[in-house]
Design a protein around this motif. Structure first.
Motif, mmCIF file in Angstrom:
data_model
loop_
_atom_site.group_PDB
_atom_site.id
_atom_site.type_symbol
_atom_site.label_atom_id
_atom_site.label_comp_id
_atom_site.label_asym_id
_atom_site.label_seq_id
_atom_site.Cartn_x
_atom_site.Cartn_y
_atom_site.Cartn_z
ATOM 1 N N UNK A 136 1.039 -1.154 0.070
ATOM 2 C CA UNK A 136 -0.154 0.006 0.031
ATOM 3 C C UNK A 136 0.839 1.403 -0.040
ATOM 4 N N UNK A 137 1.859 1.284 0.836
ATOM 5 C CA UNK A 137 2.928 2.437 0.964
ATOM 6 C C UNK A 137 3.593 2.718 -0.495
ATOM 7 N N UNK A 138 3.863 1.310 -0.912
ATOM 8 C CA UNK A 138 4.784 1.886 -2.446
ATOM 9 C C UNK A 138 3.794 2.074 -3.265
ATOM 10 N N UNK A 139 2.619 1.671 -3.577
ATOM 11 C CA UNK A 139 1.329 1.909 -4.440
ATOM 12 C C UNK A 139 1.037 3.480 -4.291
ATOM 13 N N UNK A 177 0.991 9.177 -5.806
ATOM 14 C CA UNK A 177 0.973 10.408 -5.443
ATOM 15 C C UNK A 177 2.143 11.272 -5.797
ATOM 16 N N UNK A 178 3.335 10.560 -5.491
ATOM 17 C CA UNK A 178 4.698 11.350 -5.859
ATOM 18 C C UNK A 178 5.066 11.584 -7.289
ATOM 19 N N UNK A 179 4.672 10.370 -8.201
ATOM 20 C CA UNK A 179 5.222 10.154 -9.493
ATOM 21 C C UNK A 179 4.043 10.069 -10.729
ATOM 22 N N UNK A 180 2.810 9.912 -10.167
ATOM 23 C CA UNK A 180 1.869 9.684 -11.023
ATOM 24 C C UNK A 180 1.993 8.327 -11.751
ATOM 25 N N UNK A 181 2.636 7.383 -11.573
ATOM 26 C CA UNK A 181 2.977 6.089 -11.672
ATOM 27 C C UNK A 181 1.883 5.061 -11.329
ATOM 28 N N UNK A 182 1.620 4.010 -12.132
ATOM 29 C CA UNK A 182 1.026 2.844 -11.717
ATOM 30 C C UNK A 182 1.907 1.899 -11.140
ATOM 31 N N UNK A 183 1.228 0.831 -10.415
ATOM 32 C CA UNK A 183 1.764 -0.296 -9.900
ATOM 33 C C UNK A 183 0.979 -1.509 -10.265
ATOM 34 N N UNK A 184 1.387 -2.435 -10.882
ATOM 35 C CA UNK A 184 0.666 -3.710 -11.183
ATOM 36 C C UNK A 184 1.487 -4.729 -10.650
#
Length: 129
Positions: A105-108, A113-120
């Motif tokens: 959750x912290x990584x996602x 929030x910081x970089x606008x990148x997705x996590x799959x």
């Protein structure tokens, strides 16, 4: 994207990942590929600290076109300092799962929030439940 950019530098990502907690294995990271792990539960806490092994998880995070993909594995961190993919015993499973979920959750949140990148999740990522 409050303060980030679409393509953050390797060093900005390292800094953000280190802020999540003690999970980043910085020496085993390279641009676009990052390694995290967690020694969540001691195998046998009656042993002296230098002879202890741990149950936990490790994760390879690799860059994709739209963000990052996480490939989790679980098992035992042995005396040689290496991960072995093994079934985690029931007595340690809830602690390992809780820790991994909190980290994920912290990584996602950090990537979004910081970089606008997705996590799959990688298709070969180990399920913990």
């Amino acid at each position: 994207m409050p303060e980030g950019t679409k393509n953050p530098t390797h060093y900005r990502l390292l800094s953000a990942f280190k802020a999540i907690g003690p999970y980043l294995r910085e020496g085993k990271c390279k641009e676009g590929s990052y390694l995290f792990d967690c020694l969540a539960a001691c195998v046998d806490d009656r042993k002296t600290p230098e002879k202890r092994e741990f149950w936990g998880w490790w994760m390879e995070l690799d860059e994709t076109e739209s963000g990052y993909e996480a490939k989790y594995q679980s098992g035992r961190y042995n005396l040689a300092g290496e991960w072995e993919a093994k079934a985690i015993p029931e007595s340690a499973l809830s602690e390992v799962i809780q820790n991994r979920e909190e980290f994920h959750q912290k990584l996602k949140q950090t990537l979004d929030e910081r970089f606008g990148l997705s996590l799959s999740m990688h298709e070969e990522s180990v399920e913990f439940v």
